[in-house]
Each structure stands twice: as C-alpha cells, then as structure tokens.
Design an enzyme around this catalytic site. Structure first.
Site: not given
Length: 378
Positions: A168-169
């Site tokens: 996600i990052d």
C-alpha cells in the site's frame, strides 16, 4: 552516464517533508526523473534514520538516494522561516504529516498559494482529510487491514495475512508521483498550482477494484482461499516440482485445453470434474493434485519451459537470491547501484520502465547525510 539536462524533471525543485515509505518513495521517483529533491527532516532525522533495525535501513537506503538533507525544527521560529523560504523557492511540496499539521505551522493551502502561486502540494494521510479517522495515524498495515485486503489474503483456515511487502505504501508513492506529473502538465498549460490529497485507505481500496466488482456481481462474500484465484481455475495455483514450486494459470478455454495436452493428459479436458471453469473451481483440490502428478518428474525450470512453449502461462516461485541473478532481471537492468551515507554500495530496484532517450537516472546515487545541505541556505 545519464544526461541530467535531458531528464524530464530537470530544473524542478521538490521539498519533501516525509518519513518512512509513501512520501520518500514518491520523492525518490521524482529524483530519479531529474528533480532536485530537498529532504526536510526534524532534529535527529526522520524515523527511518533513527530506528536501529535492518527493516528501517532498507527503507531509508531504498527511498532517499540522490536527495539533499536539511534539518529544521519547525517549532523554532527561525527554522520555520527558513522552511518558508525553501518552500517559496520550490515547485512541489510533498508531505505525510497528519492532516492539519501544516495548517498549524502556517502552511495552509491559502498560505502556500500566497508563498508560491504555482506550487503543487501533495499530502498523504492514512484515512483522508475528512471523516472520523482524519487525524488517526495510518501505516501500510492499517490500510491493509481496514481496506479489506487482509480479509482476502491467506489460507481459508488461517488468520488474515498481510501481504509480504508494504504494497500500500509503495502503490501510494506511485499515485503521488502520477498526481505530481499530472499537476505539472496542467500547470504548464494553465499556470495554476494544485493541492492534492492521497490516502493509504483509498489506494488500498483501489488496488482491489476487480474484487469490489466481483463481490457486487456475484452477491457472495469475498473470503480467503489461499493460493489460486477464487472464481477461476487453474489460476495462480502453486504446484510442486522436483526441486521447487511453480505457478500456472490456464483457466481460459483455449489455455485449459493446451495445458491438458502439455501435461500429456489431453483427455483431462473432457473429465466431468473439469469440463467447465465452475467445475474446476469446485474440484480445485483434485485438479491441482492431477496436474502436479504429471509435473513431479520435472524440475520447476523444465516444467515452466515446457508449459511456456505450449502457450500456457507458468512461472517459477523464486526467492530473493534467485530473483536478483535471474537472466531476465539482469538483462533488463532491474537493479541499479546505490550508496549509503558511509559510502557502502548496495543494489536497489530501478524505475520500472525504460525509455529512449532515458527518462530516469541510472548512475549510482548516494543517500544524504543528515543536514548536509544546510549550508546552502545560509
């Protein structure tokens, strides 16, 4: 050697007030595209500098090459003014401070526009600027959990699992870079700056787009099923060979027939357990066992080569030692050299596209020592 002048973001200055992955990774991409990236860090440096763990070193060395570091205490009036001067001379501001923090420091959207009307300001938060979680701290794992991603990851009879990398990052950093490039293009046409907000939660939800539509179309809950696509088979299933594992996707009608031929069981296509995709999904355990039995006398590499020649999608399940020396990885220069602040070299993934003429730096670049750029501001 890369010609810096020809890089697409040559002459663009970026101020990065970021920590850990999402914003530093976006800043790294802009730096690789030719931008000058000034990393504004608090006293002692951003957390990835301070945490004594290999994971933190991986983060810092991975996302801060080629940047310049300046250490400023934004609670100090003199340092705050230096930050204002720096931002006023910049094209882009990236930050992942909690929503409202920049406003309290005197950098509201209106003030940023006054300082630099053409500035492009991009912020990343965990849950977005609106709603009850606006001020909650948000990290990759929280977004994986609250977006539903963990609920569909892992074995059916096991607890929810995180994905094996902070996806996600990473995905958020690509979204930030995309937003910056779009805003720069619009600014070129209109002269106007932009204020962009990105949240980890939104990115995590967006990554599951196909799942969301399937969930609505089917009317069935999305659940963990381990390897294999839940609604098609064989697809992303893992098979054991003599010396390792491989994955196979052969669920499309023509691919299924070719797979049966390739494993010397053409009659399998007419097996009443497997004649339709729905039946193959229902009987996935038998399907995997049958295919695996036909592959168990081959090495994983031989099986992949054989299936690929037959037009079936197959791939080795590699560990990191195998990936970094794989022929395709080496031939495509998927890793480039980096250098930490002590002059020690390591390999880091290159930008995941190639262009002619080159659009990204490929020469070795170094992680900055804390506050090494301070003298440039006087």
């Amino acid at each position: 050697m890369t010609d810096e002048v020809d890089l697409p973001l040559a002459g663009v200055r970026v101020v990065e007030i970021g920590q850990l992955i999402a914003i530093p990774s976006a800043g790294q991409q802009l730096s690789d595209l030719g931008a000058e990236v000034i990393k504004l860090e608090p006293p002692g440096g951003e957390p990835a500098r301070q945490i004594d763990a290999d994971y933190a070193r991986g983060i810092f060395y991975g996302y801060n090459r080629g940047k310049r570091s300046i250490c400023l205490d934004l609670k100090d009036s003199a340092d705050l003014q230096r930050a204002r001067d720096l931002i006023a001379s910049s094209d882009i501001l990236l930050h992942n401070l909690r929503p409202g923090t920049l406003d309290r420091l005197g950098f509201s959207s209106a003030e940023l526009q006054r300082l630099r009307p053409e500035i492009i300001a991009v912020s990343v938060s965990g849950y977005g600027a609106e709603g009850p979680s606006a001020t909650r701290a948000g990290l990759d794992i929280a977004a994986q959990a609250e977006s539903g991603l963990m609920s569909v990851t892992g074995e059916a009879d096991s607890p929810p699992q995180r994905v094996g990398a902070p996806v996600i990052d990473h995905a958020t950093s690509y979204v930030v870079a995309q937003a910056v490039l779009a805003a720069l293009l619009r600014r070129e046409r209109t002269g106007k700056g932009s204020s962009v907000r990105v949240s980890l939660l939104d990115v995590a939800i967006h990554l599951q787009t196909a799942n969301w539509i399937e969930w609505q179309v089917s009317g069935k809950p999305m659940i963990r099923k381990g390897n294999g696509q839940p609604s098609v088979a064989p697809a992303a299933d893992v098979f054991r060979a003599v010396d390792g594992e491989l994955v196979i996707s052969g669920y499309q009608p023509r691919a299924w027939i070719e797979l049966c031929k390739a494993i010397d069981l053409p009659e399998l296509a007419d097996d009443p357990r497997f004649t339709t995709n729905a039946l193959r999904v229902e009987n996935r355990v038998d399907l995997v066992a049958t295919i695996e039995k036909q592959l168990c006398h081959r090495s994983a590499a031989e099986a992949v080569e054989h299936l690929t020649a037959a037009g079936v999608v197959a791939a080795l399940v590699r560990d990191y030692d195998q990936v970094i020396c794989a022929d395709d990885v080496v031939a495509n220069r998927s890793f480039i050299p980096g250098t930490n602040e002590h002059g020690e070299q390591y390999l880091t993934p290159a930008m995941p596209y190639r262009a002619e003429p080159p659009m990204a730096r490929t020469d070795p670049s170094q992680v900055p020592a804390l506050n090494e750029w301070a003298s440039s501001m006087g």
